[in-house]
Motif scaffolding. Structure first.
Motif, PDB file in Angstrom:
ATOM      1  N   ASN A  79       0.828  -1.290  -0.450  1.00  0.00           N
ATOM      2  CA  ASN A  79       0.073   0.173   0.298  1.00  0.00           C
ATOM      3  C   ASN A  79       0.978   1.390   0.394  1.00  0.00           C
ATOM      4  O   ASN A  79       0.383   2.345  -0.952  1.00  0.00           O
ATOM      5  CB  ASN A  79      -1.410  -0.259   1.128  1.00  0.00           C
ATOM      6  CG  ASN A  79      -1.865  -0.768   0.795  1.00  0.00           C
ATOM      7  OD1 ASN A  79      -3.219  -0.688  -0.267  1.00  0.00           O
ATOM      8  ND2 ASN A  79      -2.203  -1.683   1.772  1.00  0.00           N
ATOM      9  N   ALA A 116       1.955   1.901  -3.661  1.00  0.00           N
ATOM     10  CA  ALA A 116       0.966   1.875  -4.205  1.00  0.00           C
ATOM     11  C   ALA A 116       1.098   3.841  -3.946  1.00  0.00           C
ATOM     12  O   ALA A 116       0.795   4.300  -4.920  1.00  0.00           O
ATOM     13  CB  ALA A 116      -0.094   0.927  -3.766  1.00  0.00           C
ATOM     14  N   ASP A 117       1.087   4.370  -2.846  1.00  0.00           N
ATOM     15  CA  ASP A 117       0.530   5.486  -2.479  1.00  0.00           C
ATOM     16  C   ASP A 117       2.430   6.634  -3.374  1.00  0.00           C
ATOM     17  O   ASP A 117       2.267   7.103  -3.545  1.00  0.00           O
ATOM     18  CB  ASP A 117       1.018   6.087  -1.214  1.00  0.00           C
ATOM     19  CG  ASP A 117      -0.353   5.753  -0.190  1.00  0.00           C
ATOM     20  OD1 ASP A 117      -1.451   5.117  -1.339  1.00  0.00           O
ATOM     21  OD2 ASP A 117      -0.573   5.167   0.662  1.00  0.00           O
ATOM     22  N   LYS A 160      -0.716   4.963  -7.229  1.00  0.00           N
ATOM     23  CA  LYS A 160      -2.060   3.652  -7.729  1.00  0.00           C
ATOM     24  C   LYS A 160      -2.344   4.285  -7.016  1.00  0.00           C
ATOM     25  O   LYS A 160      -3.314   2.811  -6.462  1.00  0.00           O
ATOM     26  CB  LYS A 160      -1.105   1.942  -7.945  1.00  0.00           C
ATOM     27  CG  LYS A 160       0.550   2.488  -8.903  1.00  0.00           C
ATOM     28  CD  LYS A 160      -0.255   2.224 -10.294  1.00  0.00           C
ATOM     29  CE  LYS A 160       1.319   2.689 -11.327  1.00  0.00           C
ATOM     30  NZ  LYS A 160       0.774   2.120 -12.885  1.00  0.00           N
ATOM     31  N   GLU A 161      -3.665   4.546  -6.806  1.00  0.00           N
ATOM     32  CA  GLU A 161      -4.932   4.349  -5.545  1.00  0.00           C
ATOM     33  C   GLU A 161      -6.231   3.390  -5.867  1.00  0.00           C
ATOM     34  O   GLU A 161      -6.089   2.325  -5.051  1.00  0.00           O
ATOM     35  CB  GLU A 161      -5.328   5.808  -5.256  1.00  0.00           C
ATOM     36  CG  GLU A 161      -4.765   6.918  -4.847  1.00  0.00           C
ATOM     37  CD  GLU A 161      -4.338   6.760  -3.674  1.00  0.00           C
ATOM     38  OE1 GLU A 161      -5.262   5.921  -3.242  1.00  0.00           O
ATOM     39  OE2 GLU A 161      -2.746   7.225  -3.555  1.00  0.00           O
ATOM     40  N   ASN A 162      -5.695   2.728  -6.892  1.00  0.00           N
ATOM     41  CA  ASN A 162      -6.650   1.161  -7.260  1.00  0.00           C
ATOM     42  C   ASN A 162      -6.339  -0.189  -7.087  1.00  0.00           C
ATOM     43  O   ASN A 162      -7.295  -0.390  -6.264  1.00  0.00           O
ATOM     44  CB  ASN A 162      -6.979   1.714  -8.920  1.00  0.00           C
ATOM     45  CG  ASN A 162      -7.947   2.986  -9.386  1.00  0.00           C
ATOM     46  OD1 ASN A 162      -8.415   3.487  -8.455  1.00  0.00           O
ATOM     47  ND2 ASN A 162      -7.776   3.189 -10.966  1.00  0.00           N
ATOM     48  N   ASP A 163      -5.042   0.341  -6.517  1.00  0.00           N
ATOM     49  CA  ASP A 163      -4.270  -0.970  -6.069  1.00  0.00           C
ATOM     50  C   ASP A 163      -4.629  -1.161  -4.561  1.00  0.00           C
ATOM     51  O   ASP A 163      -4.392  -2.449  -4.492  1.00  0.00           O
ATOM     52  CB  ASP A 163      -3.396  -0.764  -7.003  1.00  0.00           C
ATOM     53  CG  ASP A 163      -2.418  -0.999  -8.160  1.00  0.00           C
ATOM     54  OD1 ASP A 163      -2.961  -1.837  -8.712  1.00  0.00           O
ATOM     55  OD2 ASP A 163      -1.236  -0.474  -8.532  1.00  0.00           O
ATOM     56  N   ARG A 164      -4.940  -0.224  -4.546  1.00  0.00           N
ATOM     57  CA  ARG A 164      -5.280  -0.827  -2.656  1.00  0.00           C
ATOM     58  C   ARG A 164      -6.400  -1.387  -2.482  1.00  0.00           C
ATOM     59  O   ARG A 164      -6.705  -2.408  -1.494  1.00  0.00           O
ATOM     60  CB  ARG A 164      -5.611   0.596  -1.948  1.00  0.00           C
ATOM     61  CG  ARG A 164      -4.456   1.547  -2.358  1.00  0.00           C
ATOM     62  CD  ARG A 164      -4.789   3.265  -1.102  1.00  0.00           C
ATOM     63  NE  ARG A 164      -4.805   3.006   0.463  1.00  0.00           N
ATOM     64  CZ  ARG A 164      -4.059   2.661   0.834  1.00  0.00           C
ATOM     65  NH1 ARG A 164      -2.790   2.955   0.624  1.00  0.00           N
ATOM     66  NH2 ARG A 164      -4.066   3.166   2.457  1.00  0.00           N
ATOM     67  N   ALA A 165      -7.707  -1.686  -3.460  1.00  0.00           N
ATOM     68  CA  ALA A 165      -8.265  -1.744  -3.092  1.00  0.00           C
ATOM     69  C   ALA A 165      -7.918  -4.033  -3.529  1.00  0.00           C
ATOM     70  O   ALA A 165      -8.626  -4.810  -3.310  1.00  0.00           O
ATOM     71  CB  ALA A 165      -9.952  -2.198  -4.446  1.00  0.00           C
ATOM     72  N   ILE A 166      -7.112  -4.064  -5.083  1.00  0.00           N
ATOM     73  CA  ILE A 166      -6.467  -5.143  -5.156  1.00  0.00           C
ATOM     74  C   ILE A 166      -5.876  -6.414  -4.300  1.00  0.00           C
ATOM     75  O   ILE A 166      -6.081  -7.710  -3.922  1.00  0.00           O
ATOM     76  CB  ILE A 166      -6.043  -4.933  -6.463  1.00  0.00           C
ATOM     77  CG1 ILE A 166      -6.811  -4.087  -7.583  1.00  0.00           C
ATOM     78  CG2 ILE A 166      -5.489  -6.045  -7.277  1.00  0.00           C
ATOM     79  CD1 ILE A 166      -5.994  -3.705  -8.863  1.00  0.00           C
ATOM     80  N   TYR A 174      -9.967  -8.667 -11.292  1.00  0.00           N
ATOM     81  CA  TYR A 174      -9.090  -8.374 -10.880  1.00  0.00           C
ATOM     82  C   TYR A 174      -7.646  -9.142 -11.483  1.00  0.00           C
ATOM     83  O   TYR A 174      -6.096  -8.749 -11.005  1.00  0.00           O
ATOM     84  CB  TYR A 174      -8.640  -7.111 -10.190  1.00  0.00           C
ATOM     85  CG  TYR A 174      -9.575  -5.840 -10.210  1.00  0.00           C
ATOM     86  CD1 TYR A 174      -9.953  -4.784 -11.026  1.00  0.00           C
ATOM     87  CD2 TYR A 174     -10.227  -5.997  -9.275  1.00  0.00           C
ATOM     88  CE1 TYR A 174     -10.855  -3.777 -10.996  1.00  0.00           C
ATOM     89  CE2 TYR A 174     -11.401  -5.023  -8.600  1.00  0.00           C
ATOM     90  CZ  TYR A 174     -11.140  -4.164 -10.043  1.00  0.00           C
ATOM     91  OH  TYR A 174     -12.588  -3.211  -9.817  1.00  0.00           O
ATOM     92  N   ARG A 232      -3.874  -7.804 -12.566  1.00  0.00           N
ATOM     93  CA  ARG A 232      -3.828  -7.147 -12.441  1.00  0.00           C
ATOM     94  C   ARG A 232      -3.309  -7.719 -10.987  1.00  0.00           C
ATOM     95  O   ARG A 232      -1.397  -7.054 -10.145  1.00  0.00           O
ATOM     96  CB  ARG A 232      -4.379  -5.468 -11.692  1.00  0.00           C
ATOM     97  CG  ARG A 232      -3.301  -4.739 -11.066  1.00  0.00           C
ATOM     98  CD  ARG A 232      -2.619  -4.102 -11.806  1.00  0.00           C
ATOM     99  NE  ARG A 232      -2.025  -3.319 -11.096  1.00  0.00           N
ATOM    100  CZ  ARG A 232      -0.351  -2.289 -11.569  1.00  0.00           C
ATOM    101  NH1 ARG A 232      -0.058  -3.181 -12.219  1.00  0.00           N
ATOM    102  NH2 ARG A 232      -0.302  -2.125 -10.422  1.00  0.00           N
TER     103      ARG A 232
END
Length: 446
Positions: free
Chosen positions: A352, A355-356, A360-366, A388, A391
């Motif tokens: 995380n 990602a920050d 890549k904010e969308n990667d947090r849910a992934i 996903y 990814r």
């Protein structure tokens, strides 16, 4: 009848003489001034005598009490002199049976039933935390407050879980001691209720990437079973729950020789209620990095003939001990700093943060999906667990590249020495025909 005044005023004479009391109790006054309590009685048709001590060390009241106790024993048909000798001998034996002596005997009897690493851990904990406090005391004389005191000292240094384990081990020693007839009760039996509860919440985890690598490297140098080292590395790479790893079966893996290797953990093995475990399409999908597949390639010759990836050394049809990886980390010096479950926190925190930094904010849910976390306001049944996947596979490979950058090849973990000289997990086994994938032979570049 005697009284204290008569006793104090009695003077020595040329010959010994008696000052009599009731029921054949008397004080024998010797020429040298000594005064000895004695009691005459008949047993088995013979006249016998017992001594109760020296006056004034033994008072008149105490002498009469000893006489009454002896008369009670005599009324039961027993010889009070013999009973006294047996009691003295029993007391001597009880004094010789110290807690440490009995505990070491218990450990010697039962250590063959434990893994050597576990047996060593038990003895070390007794030597560190128990023997200095109560080891020299007769085991039959130890009372609960003394045990509580040593457990409180363990808690005071922040080792709450250790205090609970030590209490259990003390109790096990007492179960053995009671069976052997050297103790009558277990002073640790009811003490679990007075110990501090384990702290709930986030478990200890190292979430700095550099320190995490150092920890893995240090732990992997321990002389443990090869499959334990490989299990820890695989746990770190996949970030699954330790229970899911222990139950991993070879038939849960797909396309290991292909481009999209996958570990499909059945829903019934996942954490959750019965609805979650019965959920259609509820399997947890774990895309595997090249490094994860390399671990399986190194593991296959060791356990490929077993249904389980990580079987128990003693019982190949059962999973490895739930404590095996934890003990490996503890022996490496990380007790209280990192636990097997902590690899999930490490993966979540480090990825995380990445990602920050990378936007890549969308990667947090992934990332949450890769940890089998259900997003807020989403029901289990309405959640697409296969979403996903491309990814997720990229992130799994990115994590593996970061984590293993300074770690040795899995084959090195297999070839390092094992503490168990008879460890049969080192045997190479043939490929079962029932498995629908095949690993190529190890190459020189592996």
């Amino acid at each position: 009848m005697l009284n204290d005044a008569k006793l104090r005023s009695a003077k020595p004479r040329d010959k010994a003489y008696k000052l009599t009391d009731s029921h054949r109790l008397y004080l024998l006054v010797k020429p040298n001034g000594g005064k000895l309590w004695r009691w005459n009685y008949a047993y088995g048709g013979k006249q016998k005598s017992m001594h109760f001590g020296i006056y004034p060390m033994v008072s008149l009241v105490e002498a009469r009490t000893k006489r009454n106790e002896a008369r009670a024993i005599l009324s039961e048909g027993k010889d009070p002199a013999i009973v006294k000798k047996l009691t003295i001998e029993a007391n001597r034996k009880a004094t010789a049976c110290t807690f440490e002596r009995v505990a070491r005997e218990w450990h010697e009897v039962f250590k063959s039933q434990w893994a050597p690493v576990h047996a060593d851990d038990i003895l070390r904990s007794l030597e560190r935390d128990v023997f200095p406090a109560i080891g020299k005391f007769p085991i039959a004389d130890i009372e609960p407050p003394l045990v509580v005191k040593l457990l409180r000292e363990i808690e005071a240094r922040g080792s709450i879980e250790t205090a609970k384990r030590v209490r259990q081990r003390i109790s096990s020693v007492y179960i053995y001691a009671i069976a052997e007839g050297v103790a009558k009760s277990d002073p640790a039996d009811k003490l679990a209720a007075v110990l501090k509860p384990l702290r709930k919440g986030r478990q200890p985890a190292i979430t700095d990437l550099k320190k995490l690598r150092e920890m893995i490297c240090t732990a992997e140098e321990d002389p443990a079973r090869p499959i334990t080292r490989l299990a820890m590395r695989f746990l770190a790479l996949t970030a699954v729950r330790p229970g899911e790893l222990r139950g991993a079966r070879w038939d849960e893996f797909e396309d290991l020789d292909g481009d999209e290797p996958l570990w499909r953990i059945p829903a019934e093995r996942m954490k959750g209620d019965q609805d979650r475990k019965r959920e259609e399409g509820g399997d947890h999908l774990v895309p595997l990095s090249h490094q994860a597949v390399a671990i399986l390639r190194a593991l296959w010759p060791l356990t490929g003939a077993c249904p389980l990836l990580f079987p128990s050394n003693r019982h190949p049809h059962k999973p490895m001990s739930e404590n095996a990886i934890g003990y490996l980390l503890n022996r490496a010096g990380y007790h209280g700093h990192h636990v097997p479950h902590g690899f999930r926190a490490a993966f979540s925190t480090i990825m995380n943060e990445w990602a920050d930094r990378e936007g890549k904010e969308n990667d947090r849910a992934i990332i949450d999906l890769m940890l089998a976390h259900v997003p807020p306001k989403k029901s289990e049944g309405a959640y697409n667990r296969a979403a996903y996947m491309p990814r997720r596979r990229e992130l799994a490979q990115l994590w593996a590249d970061m984590l293993t950058a300074t770690l040795p090849s899995p084959w090195v973990l297999v070839e390092r020495p094992s503490k168990r000289t008879g460890d049969h997990s080192r045997r190479r086994v043939p490929l079962p025909v029932s498995v629908d994938f095949r690993f190529p032979e190890r190459s020189k570049a592996a």
